[in-house]
Design an enzyme around this catalytic site. Sequence first.
Site, short mmCIF file in Angstrom:
data_model
loop_
_atom_site.label_atom_id
_atom_site.label_comp_id
_atom_site.label_asym_id
_atom_site.label_seq_id
_atom_site.Cartn_x
_atom_site.Cartn_y
_atom_site.Cartn_z
N ASP A 67 -5.35 -7.22 27.56
CA ASP A 67 -7.17 -7.25 27.33
C ASP A 67 -7.10 -8.08 26.41
O ASP A 67 -6.51 -8.70 25.78
CB ASP A 67 -7.97 -6.05 27.31
CG ASP A 67 -6.87 -5.10 26.80
OD1 ASP A 67 -6.33 -5.60 24.90
OD2 ASP A 67 -7.34 -4.18 26.77
N ASN A 136 -11.09 8.86 25.70
CA ASN A 136 -11.90 8.65 26.62
C ASN A 136 -10.81 8.53 28.22
O ASN A 136 -10.64 8.72 28.65
CB ASN A 136 -13.12 8.02 27.18
CG ASN A 136 -12.80 6.35 27.02
OD1 ASN A 136 -12.23 5.42 26.75
ND2 ASN A 136 -13.63 5.17 27.46
N HIS A 138 -9.19 5.76 28.32
CA HIS A 138 -8.93 4.37 28.87
C HIS A 138 -7.44 3.75 28.85
O HIS A 138 -6.48 4.19 27.83
CB HIS A 138 -10.04 3.02 28.55
CG HIS A 138 -9.76 2.92 27.26
ND1 HIS A 138 -10.70 2.12 26.19
CD2 HIS A 138 -8.77 2.79 26.34
CE1 HIS A 138 -10.91 2.16 24.84
NE2 HIS A 138 -9.28 2.37 24.92
N GLU A 143 -12.23 1.21 31.92
CA GLU A 143 -12.82 3.06 30.91
C GLU A 143 -13.10 3.55 32.11
O GLU A 143 -13.34 3.35 33.17
CB GLU A 143 -13.93 2.38 31.14
CG GLU A 143 -14.32 1.38 29.35
CD GLU A 143 -13.46 1.32 28.09
OE1 GLU A 143 -13.74 2.66 28.43
OE2 GLU A 143 -14.06 0.64 26.69
P1 PGA Z 1 -6.04 2.08 19.78
O1 PGA Z 1 -6.17 1.57 20.14
O2 PGA Z 1 -4.38 2.91 19.93
O3 PGA Z 1 -6.62 1.85 18.50
O4 PGA Z 1 -6.11 4.05 19.38
C1 PGA Z 1 -5.80 2.34 21.86
C2 PGA Z 1 -6.76 2.09 23.31
O5 PGA Z 1 -7.93 2.32 22.84
O6 PGA Z 1 -5.67 1.93 24.76
#
Ligand code: PGA
Length: 260
Positions: A67, A136, A138, A143
Amino acid sequence: MKVIIADDYEIMSREAAKVVAAEIEKNPDCVLALPTGGTPLGFYAELVRMHKEEGLDFSRVTTFNLDEYLGLPETHKSSYAFYMYDNFFNDVNVNRDRVHIPRGLAEDPHEEAAAYEREIKKAGGIDLAVLGIGRNGHIGFNEPKTEFGSLTRPIYLAKRTIEANARFFDDDPDAVPRQAISMGIKTIMNSRKIILLANGPEKSGAIYQTIHGPVTDMVPSSVLQLHPDCTVFLDRDAASELKPPSDDVVQGPGIMSMVY
Ligand code: PGA
């Protein structure tokens, strides 16, 4: 699902990097999907070490990032393009022509996303997708309530994601872009092999739901239960809510391996 619980973050990162190294050794022309965020920093550091000290060769590897924020130029220090070059690509021999990251400033984000999907297809599909996970559930920026049939497309970030990612924008949630381009759930699930990394206690709830919870679009990562070749790499904190596994636990140096 296969689950590897490492004693600490360094071991988790090393074990996940080994999977990528094995994939490249098996197929030097492999296609990788790559994550950003705090979680994979140790993983990228280990891949860089393997490149420098052990000659791990990225020259024929093709990469697709999961992304990118919409509205940020790749020179912006919080863009995922910047992150990838800063933490990984600049330190390995990846061929830049084989690097793919959605363009945050694309004039037509829908066309950018459709073209990205076409590029993945042209490359022969993704051999190995490496994922992080949001609190959450995702994966990529898919999401809760994302359709399982989704492909690469522009999306809106959830409020929780904006808050969690503010730390990459000088702790200013207002500076976090509201939109991004993300591979879809289907794009990710079409990968031949998937590994997911999670560390820290703030991920333990999402990990519980990923592994034990019902498969539901309210927890996008739960769809991984349906993938035939998915391994989850955790540190002890992220694994702290998991139930004891029904199958045997295999112990290795600093790791436990089990199947749920
Ligand atoms: P993070 O993000 O490694 O910064 O916790 C992971 C994500 O949101 O996929």
